[in-house]
Motif scaffolding. Structure first.
Motif, PDB file in Angstrom:
ATOM      1  N   VAL A 230     -50.344  22.834   9.062  1.00 37.21           N
ATOM      2  CA  VAL A 230     -49.364  22.790  10.359  1.00 37.21           C
ATOM      3  C   VAL A 230     -48.716  24.269  10.671  1.00 37.21           C
ATOM      4  N   GLN A 231     -48.414  24.502  11.311  1.00 37.84           N
ATOM      5  CA  GLN A 231     -47.926  26.307  11.774  1.00 37.84           C
ATOM      6  C   GLN A 231     -46.602  25.847  11.987  1.00 37.84           C
ATOM      7  N   TYR A 232     -46.339  27.161  11.839  1.00 41.80           N
ATOM      8  CA  TYR A 232     -44.401  27.650  11.576  1.00 41.80           C
ATOM      9  C   TYR A 232     -43.770  26.113  10.824  1.00 41.80           C
ATOM     10  N   VAL A 233     -44.267  26.108   9.271  1.00 39.88           N
ATOM     11  CA  VAL A 233     -43.095  25.656   9.027  1.00 39.88           C
ATOM     12  C   VAL A 233     -42.275  26.100   7.744  1.00 39.88           C
TER      13      VAL A 233
ATOM     14  N   MET B 134     -53.033  30.929  13.345  1.00 42.55           N
ATOM     15  CA  MET B 134     -52.364  29.878  12.342  1.00 42.55           C
ATOM     16  C   MET B 134     -52.882  30.583  11.421  1.00 42.55           C
ATOM     17  N   GLY B 135     -52.135  29.978  10.650  1.00 39.10           N
ATOM     18  CA  GLY B 135     -51.829  30.836   8.682  1.00 39.10           C
ATOM     19  C   GLY B 135     -51.035  32.153   8.924  1.00 39.10           C
TER      20      GLY B 135
ATOM     21  N   ASP C 210     -47.058  31.223   0.799  1.00 38.87           N
ATOM     22  CA  ASP C 210     -48.085  32.443   1.476  1.00 38.87           C
ATOM     23  C   ASP C 210     -49.322  32.499   1.243  1.00 38.87           C
ATOM     24  N   ILE C 211     -50.401  31.722   2.150  1.00 46.07           N
ATOM     25  CA  ILE C 211     -51.106  30.951   1.728  1.00 46.07           C
ATOM     26  C   ILE C 211     -51.970  32.476   2.323  1.00 46.07           C
TER      27      ILE C 211
ATOM     28  N   TYR D  45     -55.444  22.541  -0.134  1.00 49.32           N
ATOM     29  CA  TYR D  45     -54.655  23.829   0.044  1.00 49.32           C
ATOM     30  C   TYR D  45     -54.935  24.428   1.547  1.00 49.32           C
ATOM     31  N   VAL D  46     -56.128  24.496   2.229  1.00 48.09           N
ATOM     32  CA  VAL D  46     -56.327  25.623   2.719  1.00 48.09           C
ATOM     33  C   VAL D  46     -56.938  24.124   4.189  1.00 48.09           C
TER      34      VAL D  46
END
Length: 532
Positions: free
Chosen positions: A409-412, A205-206, A469-470, A56-57
């Motif tokens: 992948v950012q902003y999904v 990121m994140g 939400d990580i 997941y990370v």
């Protein structure tokens, strides 16, 4: 009825850190988790036989050095590999790498701008200064009680002393860092758009902020929290647990068990037993009741209250306050198993920065467009992508000659404006990531033997993380420090006696991995000693 001194709900990194801290202090600890294996967000996954990847990370990072030492994790087999700070590859094939050696890093900056190479010393000095000022506030609660009384006054004075101990210049710099956008902050140091994009891409990121968002500059400080040295060094390095995040999980479990604690997997907590606003234990999905003097929740704030309690039994207004805590999915995860090492012909042969990760990103303006798409819930068109190939540093993660690749992948968007995330759209996202990789590493598509695409909804379904939400809650300034998890708290106690939150929904959030768990355990131990 079975009874323990402390029950920790959730065997993620923070839950295990809290449990290990409590067990080492002599408390009888039981960790309960609904999944088959511990790890939570850091859980390892075999994407194909012999190919192990953090599911997941991304897989980089570890506990702060102080926590590693305090918990004696090295004795239980934990080792870290230090890698260079990574490399950003731009759409036109140009690249910017980070190096730990100050002279080498400045030569790299000079390829873009001699002025920026000179500015690096000032930037590094200010980042180290910000990290020094910030770290003491992260390594403990920053609650600012709204009640009156002598104990509340002592807490206020203690916080005031911490702030007063910060140098005046450092306080001024900290205010700039937490008020400006990342773009504005970087503009005050550097002139090269590529240099600024390289630094901004790593910071965004994140999170749920764009590089032009107010207060997004605060995210630039995160890589520096574990950095050492003086202003003449290079970029912060990347820590990789040898054996992947699963090795960190295994070491924490070993500490818990070595001190008499226990883990029970496939044990989902459905209710927290309570009487007169005092928590007495938990109830499992099979109806089993387990008593405890104190319960710590490693779940996110919303899960901790809205899924474990009858709302009518909670104090007036608490459900509404918890409901207003913002959690938003902003990332997707793509995992690949490769039958050969990827090649990057646009980078220098043997570039050591590759081991620290690759960022596939454009300009700050392009990153902001991707952020705007995310806010409008538009399917990603040109998202920033962060890639780690952990098997480059740790051959145990894949069969001989093979590799695993982890891509964040950012902003999904968690949900889309024009329909659901169906199977076709999921695969299209995976294809987009592979196409971006193929552009920088020709032939990589033909080396893929297994692929997995995970969306925010998968994280919610599989490990119970609200909205996927990580970060366990947005890290905007109104949800950080004294406002995390709820305004005016900044701590780990709740309005329910004997119930504490130890997940990154509490202070300091995701800024220091495991620190929320350690801080919550310290608070529980302080209360335990006071009662005794």
């Amino acid at each position: 009825m079975e009874r323990h001194d402390a029950i920790v709900i959730g065997a993620g990194l923070n839950g295990l850190t809290a449990a290990a801290s409590l067990a080492r202090a002599g408390l009888g600890v039981l960790v309960l988790d609904r999944n088959a294996a511990p790890g939570g967000l850091s859980a390892s996954h075999e994407i194909a036989p012999g190919f192990r990847v953090p599911r997941y990370v991304l897989g980089a990072g570890g506990l702060p050095a102080r926590l590693v030492a305090d918990l004696d994790l090295a004795r239980h087999g934990l080792r870290f590999v230090r890698a260079e700070g990574g490399v950003t590859i731009f759409p036109d094939g140009r690249y910017h790498a980070s190096y730990r050696d100050g002279d080498v890093h400045r030569r790299e900056l000079a390829r873009f701008s001699r002025r920026d190479a000179d500015a690096w010393t000032r930037y590094r000095r200010d980042m180290l200064r910000a990290a020094r000022a910030l770290t003491p506030l992260l390594e403990g609660a920053v609650e600012f009680p709204v009640t009156r009384g002598l104990s509340a006054l002592r807490v206020r004075l203690g916080l005031a002393d911490k702030v007063a101990a910060i140098d005046t210049d450092e306080r001024r710099d900290a205010l700039r860092l937490w008020a400006l956008s990342a773009a504005e902050f970087l503009d005050s140091y550097f002139e090269s758009d590529d240099v600024k994009a390289h630094l901004a891409a790593a910071a965004m990121m994140g999170g749920t902020l764009g590089p032009l968002s107010p207060a997004s500059a605060g995210r630039l400080s995160t890589p520096w929290l574990a950095a050492r040295g003086d202003a003449y060094g290079g970029a912060p390095d990347i820590l990789l647990p040898h054996g992947g995040p699963a090795a960190l999980t295994s070491a924490l479990v070993a500490v818990i068990e070595a001190h008499g604690g226990r883990l029970r997997m496939d044990a989902e907590v459905t209710d927290v037993a309570m009487r007169d606003l005092k928590v007495r234990g938990v109830v499992l999905a099979n109806g089993e009741e387990i008593g405890a003097s104190v319960v710590l929740s490693g779940l996110d704030l919303k899960r901790s209250f809205l899924s474990l309690f009858q709302w009518k039994d909670l104090p007036d207004g608490l459900v509404g306050r918890v409901g207003r805590f913002r959690m938003k999915g902003a990332t997707a995860k793509v995992n690949l198993a490769l039958d050969a090492a990827p090649e990057f012909p646009g980078l220098p042969q043997g570039c050591p920065s590759v081991a620290g990760g690759l960022r596939l990103a454009g300009s700050i303006g392009e990153m902001q467009h991707a952020f705007d798409d995310w806010r409008a819930r538009i399917p990603p068109r040109n998202p920033p992508i962060e890639v780690l190939i952990p098997s480059l540093s740790d051959a145990t993660l894949a069969p001989a000659g093979c590799h695993v690749l982890s891509a964040l992948v950012q902003y999904v968007p968690e949900t889309l404006h024009d329909g659901p995330w169906n199977a076709e759209r999921r695969e299209a996202l995976g294809d987009l990531v592979v196409a971006r990789l193929e552009a920088t590493s020709p032939g990589i598509a033909g080396r893929i033997v297994a692929r997995e695409v995970l969306l925010a909804a998968d994280l919610e379904d599989q490990i119970g993380l609200t909205a996927g939400d990580i970060a366990h809650g947005e890290t905007t300034l109104d949800q950080m420090f004294v406002n995390r998890p709820l305004p005016g708290t900044g701590g780990y106690d709740t309005e329910l006696e004997n119930f504490h939150v130890c997940s990154p929904s509490a202070h300091p959030g995701p800024l220091l991995p495991g620190q929320a768990g350690a801080n919550a355990a310290a608070r529980v131990l302080a209360l335990h000693r006071k009662r005794r």
